[in-house]
Design a protein around this motif. Structure first.
Motif, mmCIF file in Angstrom:
data_model
loop_
_atom_site.group_PDB
_atom_site.id
_atom_site.type_symbol
_atom_site.label_atom_id
_atom_site.label_comp_id
_atom_site.label_asym_id
_atom_site.label_seq_id
_atom_site.Cartn_x
_atom_site.Cartn_y
_atom_site.Cartn_z
ATOM 1 N N LYS A 114 0.807 -1.212 0.000
ATOM 2 C CA LYS A 114 0.000 0.000 0.000
ATOM 3 C C LYS A 114 0.844 1.268 0.000
ATOM 4 O O LYS A 114 0.377 2.320 -0.440
ATOM 5 N N LEU A 115 2.064 1.186 0.500
ATOM 6 C CA LEU A 115 2.845 2.395 0.727
ATOM 7 C C LEU A 115 3.159 3.144 -0.566
ATOM 8 O O LEU A 115 3.016 4.371 -0.625
ATOM 9 N N ILE A 116 3.588 2.436 -1.607
ATOM 10 C CA ILE A 116 3.940 3.102 -2.849
ATOM 11 C C ILE A 116 2.728 3.804 -3.449
ATOM 12 O O ILE A 116 2.802 4.952 -3.894
ATOM 13 N N ARG A 117 1.583 3.128 -3.447
ATOM 14 C CA ARG A 117 0.374 3.719 -4.035
ATOM 15 C C ARG A 117 -0.052 4.988 -3.291
ATOM 16 O O ARG A 117 -0.477 5.973 -3.907
ATOM 17 N N LEU A 118 0.081 4.979 -1.964
ATOM 18 C CA LEU A 118 -0.349 6.128 -1.181
ATOM 19 C C LEU A 118 0.666 7.266 -1.216
ATOM 20 O O LEU A 118 0.296 8.440 -1.261
ATOM 21 N N SER A 119 1.947 6.925 -1.179
ATOM 22 C CA SER A 119 2.974 7.961 -1.079
ATOM 23 C C SER A 119 3.356 8.563 -2.427
ATOM 24 O O SER A 119 3.920 9.666 -2.461
ATOM 25 N N ARG A 120 3.039 7.902 -3.523
ATOM 26 C CA ARG A 120 3.459 8.412 -4.835
ATOM 27 C C ARG A 120 2.782 9.736 -5.175
ATOM 28 O O ARG A 120 3.290 10.510 -6.000
ATOM 29 N N MET A 121 1.652 10.031 -4.534
ATOM 30 C CA MET A 121 0.971 11.299 -4.782
ATOM 31 C C MET A 121 1.781 12.488 -4.285
ATOM 32 O O MET A 121 1.500 13.635 -4.657
ATOM 33 N N TYR A 122 2.781 12.226 -3.466
ATOM 34 C CA TYR A 122 3.592 13.298 -2.884
ATOM 35 C C TYR A 122 4.979 13.364 -3.518
ATOM 36 O O TYR A 122 5.859 14.056 -3.006
ATOM 37 N N ARG A 123 5.165 12.649 -4.636
ATOM 38 C CA ARG A 123 6.464 12.670 -5.309
ATOM 39 C C ARG A 123 6.612 13.910 -6.185
ATOM 40 O O ARG A 123 5.622 14.485 -6.633
ATOM 41 N N PRO A 124 7.846 14.292 -6.492
ATOM 42 C CA PRO A 124 8.069 15.265 -7.559
ATOM 43 C C PRO A 124 7.538 14.700 -8.876
ATOM 44 O O PRO A 124 7.527 13.483 -9.091
ATOM 45 N N GLY A 125 7.083 15.559 -9.761
ATOM 46 C CA GLY A 125 6.435 15.129 -10.988
ATOM 47 C C GLY A 125 7.257 14.152 -11.819
ATOM 48 O O GLY A 125 6.711 13.212 -12.401
ATOM 49 N N LYS A 126 8.554 14.343 -11.884
ATOM 50 C CA LYS A 126 9.374 13.491 -12.750
ATOM 51 C C LYS A 126 9.478 12.061 -12.228
ATOM 52 O O LYS A 126 9.888 11.162 -12.970
ATOM 53 N N PHE A 127 9.139 11.848 -10.962
ATOM 54 C CA PHE A 127 9.204 10.497 -10.390
ATOM 55 C C PHE A 127 7.816 9.878 -10.199
ATOM 56 O O PHE A 127 7.707 8.783 -9.665
ATOM 57 N N PHE A 128 6.767 10.553 -10.685
ATOM 58 C CA PHE A 128 5.410 10.120 -10.329
ATOM 59 C C PHE A 128 5.104 8.699 -10.785
ATOM 60 O O PHE A 128 4.457 7.932 -10.071
ATOM 61 N N ASN A 129 5.544 8.311 -11.966
ATOM 62 C CA ASN A 129 5.206 6.996 -12.508
ATOM 63 C C ASN A 129 6.239 5.927 -12.205
ATOM 64 O O ASN A 129 6.118 4.795 -12.695
ATOM 65 N N ALA A 130 7.260 6.253 -11.433
ATOM 66 C CA ALA A 130 8.253 5.242 -11.069
ATOM 67 C C ALA A 130 7.631 4.216 -10.137
ATOM 68 O O ALA A 130 6.832 4.541 -9.275
#
Length: 362
Positions: free
Chosen positions: A339-355
């Motif tokens: 669950k962590l990646i799915r929840l925390s990815r919304m707070y990434r810098p744009g260039k890392f959003f789809n990593a």
């Protein structure tokens, strides 16, 4: 033609009235074994009142109860919008919202009067102008237990892991006192003591992800203390298992995931998930965090740090050896990494959003 439709229409109206939001339509079934035999489209005759259903974990429990054909009464004290998302979790008339006042005995009695099952999820991490910890965790909990004692065949009270009357945290202290009073009032009640809970809209992954993104630095404190994060759906599944399984009355269950993290390890996971590897990390003491949290509480309606919560978290929050756990309820814990990646990815810098993994190297 119209005469031929008269009898079917009468049957339809009779069926529709049977699912009226008026609690007089609720039937009382004497046998809880119907839980495992029901489905969303088949009413089992069981009725559950869930106090605190409009909170974080309540919606998952309501979903599971409705899925098994249980009619669910949802006491609420806010606006109608507070239960709107819960109405769609069941069939027409299966989810019954009911306004109540925790200080009004008649409204509580009305909410539980037709229920086989009563579940108390009511809690709050900080005090408000209207309610103190004592009001919610002690007075309200004991009042619900007392009023529902003679009606409910199953009473489930949700407390907190390692809550103690000797704690510096008022929330932890009142949770422990409330649990003690509830067990004295109703010795047959089942007590659930969950650890820190994660999931959508939690105050764990989302909280630290926001801090990692918006704060100028990441405060590192209590790095060596340990905890076992519990998924919100696992908590709901455990409560349903308490209702389904025989011989759970009067028992205490301590719930935590099957993974143990230190706060350092957890914050490292958050940093990886949010791809904020360039953010400054500063070790701070608990004595530093307390006045900071007090200032934040005055300035924010939803403070990320609460002084009383810091006191509660100043300990290892682990399931005690020999305690009844998720395994005794046949519930498989959900790993936090799922669950962590799915929840925390919304707070990434744009260039890392789809990593997907190792976002700092993408």
């Amino acid at each position: 033609m119209i005469k031929n439709l008269k009898a079917p229409l009468q049957q339809f109206y009779k069926f529709h009235r049977s699912f009226s939001t008026d609690t007089s339509s609720i039937t009382h079934a004497p046998n809880l074994s119907n839980i495992t035999q029901g489905s969303r489209t088949q009413f089992t005759g069981l009725v559950a009142t869930v106090f605190g259903a409009t909170g974080f974990t309540g919606r998952y429990l309501v979903q599971l109860l409705a899925r098994t054909g249980i009619q669910v009464v949802i006491p609420y004290r806010g606006e109608d919008a507070s239960f709107r998302d819960l109405k769609v979790l069941g069939e027409l008339g299966q989810i019954i919202p009911m306004r109540y006042d925790i200080r009004n005995d008649d409204s509580i009695e009305r909410a539980v009067s037709h229920s086989n099952i009563v579940i108390n999820l009511v809690s709050r991490q900080y005090e408000t102008r209207n309610f103190t910890f004592d009001d919610i965790n002690i007075k309200a909990a004991s009042k619900i237990a007392q009023i529902s004692k003679n009606n409910a065949e199953k009473f489930v009270h949700v407390s907190a892991l390692n809550a103690s009357e000797n704690s510096e945290s008022q929330w932890s202290k009142t949770k422990a006192i409330g649990e003690k009073l509830v067990r004295e009032i109703n010795p047959n009640c089942t007590v659930i003591r969950p650890g820190l809970i994660f999931g959508d809209e939690d105050r764990l992954i989302n909280k630290w992800s926001k801090i990692t993104q918006f704060w100028p630095f990441i405060p590192r404190y209590n790095q060596d203390l340990k905890f076992q994060p519990l998924h919100c759906f696992d908590l709901a599944s455990a409560i349903l298992a308490v209702l389904e399984l025989p011989n759970t009355n009067g028992k205490v269950y301590e719930l935590g995931g099957n993974e143990i993290f230190t706060w350092k390890e957890f914050q490292d996971l958050i940093i990886e998930g949010t791809a904020q590897t360039d953010k400054l990390n500063i070790p701070v003491s608990l004595d530093f965090m307390k006045p900071v949290s007090q200032a934040i509480e005055l300035l924010s309606r939803d403070p990320p740090f609460i002084k009383d919560e810091l006191e509660y978290l100043n300990q290892d929050l682990l399931v005690n050896t020999g305690a009844l756990t998720l395994s005794d309820l046949n519930v498989k814990p959900t790993p936090i990494q799922e669950k962590l990646i799915r929840l925390s990815r919304m707070y990434r810098p744009g260039k890392f959003f789809n990593a997907i993994a190792n976002p700092q190297n993408k």
